[in-house]
Design a protein around this motif. Sequence first.
Motif, PDB file in Angstrom:
ATOM      1  N   SER A  27     -23.909 -41.230  -7.175  1.00 20.28           N
ATOM      2  CA  SER A  27     -23.078 -40.592  -7.705  1.00 20.28           C
ATOM      3  C   SER A  27     -21.864 -41.545  -8.793  1.00 20.28           C
ATOM      4  O   SER A  27     -22.111 -42.685  -8.039  1.00 20.28           O
ATOM      5  CB  SER A  27     -22.899 -39.589  -6.328  1.00 20.28           C
ATOM      6  OG  SER A  27     -22.787 -40.131  -5.810  1.00 20.28           O
ATOM      7  N   GLY A  28     -20.459 -41.099  -8.735  1.00 24.11           N
ATOM      8  CA  GLY A  28     -19.750 -41.409  -8.976  1.00 24.11           C
ATOM      9  C   GLY A  28     -18.246 -41.075  -8.597  1.00 24.11           C
ATOM     10  O   GLY A  28     -18.094 -39.562  -8.851  1.00 24.11           O
ATOM     11  N   THR A  29     -17.119 -41.514  -9.528  1.00 23.92           N
ATOM     12  CA  THR A  29     -16.617 -41.230 -10.081  1.00 23.92           C
ATOM     13  C   THR A  29     -15.328 -40.871 -11.157  1.00 23.92           C
ATOM     14  O   THR A  29     -16.000 -42.374 -11.354  1.00 23.92           O
ATOM     15  CB  THR A  29     -15.183 -42.673  -8.720  1.00 23.92           C
ATOM     16  OG1 THR A  29     -16.450 -42.717  -7.200  1.00 23.92           O
ATOM     17  CG2 THR A  29     -13.882 -42.052  -8.373  1.00 23.92           C
ATOM     18  N   ILE A  30     -14.916 -39.907 -10.499  1.00 26.97           N
ATOM     19  CA  ILE A  30     -13.844 -39.232 -12.169  1.00 26.97           C
ATOM     20  C   ILE A  30     -12.697 -40.140 -12.023  1.00 26.97           C
ATOM     21  O   ILE A  30     -12.004 -39.302 -10.718  1.00 26.97           O
ATOM     22  CB  ILE A  30     -13.883 -37.835 -12.544  1.00 26.97           C
ATOM     23  CG1 ILE A  30     -15.705 -37.444 -13.037  1.00 26.97           C
ATOM     24  CG2 ILE A  30     -12.920 -38.268 -13.713  1.00 26.97           C
ATOM     25  CD1 ILE A  30     -15.970 -36.072 -12.891  1.00 26.97           C
ATOM     26  N   VAL A  31     -12.103 -40.756 -12.387  1.00 30.96           N
ATOM     27  CA  VAL A  31     -10.803 -40.686 -12.055  1.00 30.96           C
ATOM     28  C   VAL A  31      -9.984 -40.609 -13.819  1.00 30.96           C
ATOM     29  O   VAL A  31     -10.090 -41.489 -15.067  1.00 30.96           O
ATOM     30  CB  VAL A  31     -10.311 -42.697 -12.009  1.00 30.96           C
ATOM     31  CG1 VAL A  31      -8.198 -42.301 -12.109  1.00 30.96           C
ATOM     32  CG2 VAL A  31     -10.773 -42.633 -10.708  1.00 30.96           C
TER      33      VAL A  31
END
Lengths: 258, 258, 258, 258
Positions: free
Chosen positions: B54-58
């Motif tokens: 999973s990843g991170t949206i900024v």
Amino acid sequence: MSDPVAGRRVFDLEQPRWHGAPIHPGHVPPGFSYLLHRRHDPQAASPDGRTGSSGTIVSSDHAGTHIDALTHQAVDGTLCGGIDARSTATAFGYTELGVDTIPPIVARGLLIDLGVVEPDGWIGVDRVRRTAEEQGVEPGRGDVVLVRTGNGVHWDDPARYLRASGMQGSVSQWLADAGVLAVGADNMAWDYAGGADPELGINLPGHVILLVRGGVYIIENLFLEELAAAGVHEFDFVCTPLKIRGATGSPVRPIALA
Amino acid sequence: MSDPVAGRRVFDLEQPRWHGAPIHPGHVPPGFSYLLHRRHDPQAASPDGRTGSSGTIVSSDHAGTHIDALTHQAVDGTLCGGIDARSTATAFGYTELGVDTIPPIVARGLLIDLGVVEPDGWIGVDRVRRTAEEQGVEPGRGDVVLVRTGNGVHWDDPARYLRASGMQGSVSQWLADAGVLAVGADNMAWDYAGGADPELGINLPGHVILLVRGGVYIIENLFLEELAAAGVHEFDFVCTPLKIRGATGSPVRPIALA
Amino acid sequence: MSDPVAGRRVFDLEQPRWHGAPIHPGHVPPGFSYLLHRRHDPQAASPDGRTGSSGTIVSSDHAGTHIDALTHQAVDGTLCGGIDARSTATAFGYTELGVDTIPPIVARGLLIDLGVVEPDGWIGVDRVRRTAEEQGVEPGRGDVVLVRTGNGVHWDDPARYLRASGMQGSVSQWLADAGVLAVGADNMAWDYAGGADPELGINLPGHVILLVRGGVYIIENLFLEELAAAGVHEFDFVCTPLKIRGATGSPVRPIALA
Amino acid sequence: MSDPVAGRRVFDLEQPRWHGAPIHPGHVPPGFSYLLHRRHDPQAASPDGRTGSSGTIVSSDHAGTHIDALTHQAVDGTLCGGIDARSTATAFGYTELGVDTIPPIVARGLLIDLGVVEPDGWIGVDRVRRTAEEQGVEPGRGDVVLVRTGNGVHWDDPARYLRASGMQGSVSQWLADAGVLAVGADNMAWDYAGGADPELGINLPGHVILLVRGGVYIIENLFLEELAAAGVHEFDFVCTPLKIRGATGSPVRPIALA
């Protein structure tokens, strides 16, 4: 043009998005934040008094109502279709099977309404199939099948929400065999997140059966209460994952058109 | 159920989302980032070899293809409908008129295809109305009106993309008077971002006329090339802003159903 | 207590930190953002009128003046000391050699002042050693050696700043052989970032020689102008990396006490 | 050069920084995250096998061991020195009194060791002054005064940590009157965070007395156990806030040199 959809009843299937909403502990950090940094400051106004305001989203790609891309799960280092999970991973996402490869989903939607299911357990395929039959629901190729457990009413109570029951692997297998495009439910993981599948002995069986073996997307944290209350079991389902290059999932706001 | 939409042609109106995409300088930082932090690491596998990623949206709430909520703009400290911009602002968004108050948009869509418009200038209402008439487009109450300038092909060239021409205030006024629900175009700001409106003498006239005075949403950075190539001028338009509590905008992936 | 330091001259060796500052393109995204989300809003005041304000830092661990941890570089998948780079990596940092394993650095500091070096090239060991000798600087075990190239004055001009010259591998080797604890310079990478080392034929030779082979930390983007102007070549050097568990670097504000 | 500090004993006063550490609920979101996005991927290696790894920090400017800048608190919309809190606020921080205006702190440090203080209450000035006298501690102009309550041992137990007792306003007033530069303690807020000061009737009295009225910085979440165990009451204190333009605070790793 075909029969226009504009006048039809629209069911909003997204849960509200804010930092206090339920989230799987595995996705904290980063969790979900919305931070308002630019305000309507008079000192920044244009001569005609206009000001702009904007904010910052910091979010797991698996926060809130979201869709799992096929990159989200692997078995023995292999994604769906035999793609190597390691060599396709970069700092900024996957070079294959990212959420941006999911076309806009416009499909026949089906609701299997289990009513209010007790928390803390697995839901077997017999129960799901029997209910489907009673409700005239027959999943087929390309359909999106939503299962209601009644858990959506607990969105404001994260501890309770996370105790939701979920589907045994047999349910996922039945739907994968039917050739559905995607499945969804009103819980955090589609699967029951509290242990191993009683038949298969593995955790998150649907994540393996659907995402890795079947190429079937999973939509989580749906709000299905209104749709169920209206007794709608077949509908047009629209879900448009954001084309975030290489991501493992995307926040979505699916709708049902009755 | 009505005529199902599942078999109809779907036009994807979102531009790809990644950190190199065009963005208004006023929204950097935070700009847009997708960061993959959780990988398919064998050391984190379950006994059956399953791993999750999973990843991170900024992201700015105004990055990529997005919709402007009514909280995005104010004049003299006042939002649409006379709501005070200051007392409704909190660290985590607005207590009124946030993007979460926009229902799923399911409406008649109309395309006014201006062809390929020269960059660096304003587009007047005469041109837009004449083209609309030629194309049999007559905006009315509740419609979503999209205007193509051909700028969408420059998405991979941010410097060129940002030079796009945009609508004079007279265009926005015409559409606001027609009672449309939302407007959209294939540029960064709907308005031309390079200076003051030649008639009104103000910057971003549409942001005032539509968002503050008219209560009309603006959708930016649409991809309209395929829709125009297909010669479709009337369609079902679906756009589902994420219900981010109190936000001033939301990334969206609108579609047209022909 | 020993001779107190409180009265001594303090040189601040950090460059200002903001989103427009130079940054290596490899660290964008996330780059650096500081976003003020909580303001002194009267509606949030306590009965005595008190309000709090706070903001959000979104930053690469290699933005601004910072120290490279030993996890930052690997050769053939191996970190310093033969540690496997892969199996020690997690979603939230490394299980070994993270920046949190660097003790507070309190050491003898030495400045080799090369004056104003032309941009766009490599700086060889002959030049550095000769200058060191002229300035009475003799690096030894446990020292922190800073090299000034005059590049720090360009911090407000990122394009120019990034053209800075840097150290050939021979310089790094000389200092590694001397047993220094850390090195630092007033450029982005210690090394010259514009190509391969003319002798070794590899990029970023110092990153290999110092971080991977030598276990020597690198401090980048130092501000050395005031220290050089004061003619100080030997000093007490203090640098306290934040103990971010498992990180590959940390922002720092080093100081020199003369 | 003066007596070098390099050989002196260094006490590390920072608590470890990770997402599970205690944090004041008012600073969540954004809380603290460190996300490792760039790994040592063989496919990204240079010809000599070198790879780089880096991560992303997402953090409140008041997470972990940190210093409060004078912009952190206001009374009736006014910061320390009568500066207007509103007109100096921008999307990216304050135009005055930001944490970047704090010089590196190199000062005489004093430790008042209260031993292990019961949680859940206020600590009065009599107790603090008496202990100071017993320990030969006499705060004066420009000093940094640290008070140990023994709470630092609970860093791995956030719920317990947050129950820490804190200083009554009378303690803050005594230190402000003494002209100290900064104060610090081994708790979240210096003040007791559980209610109103028994004498002053206000919350967070020290935040008003020190930051707004006194211009005295507060350092929070210090680790003072080793310093106390060594019986050190007077020392050189070094603390270097990051020069984040306009921020309301900064993570720090202060040290004591005995």
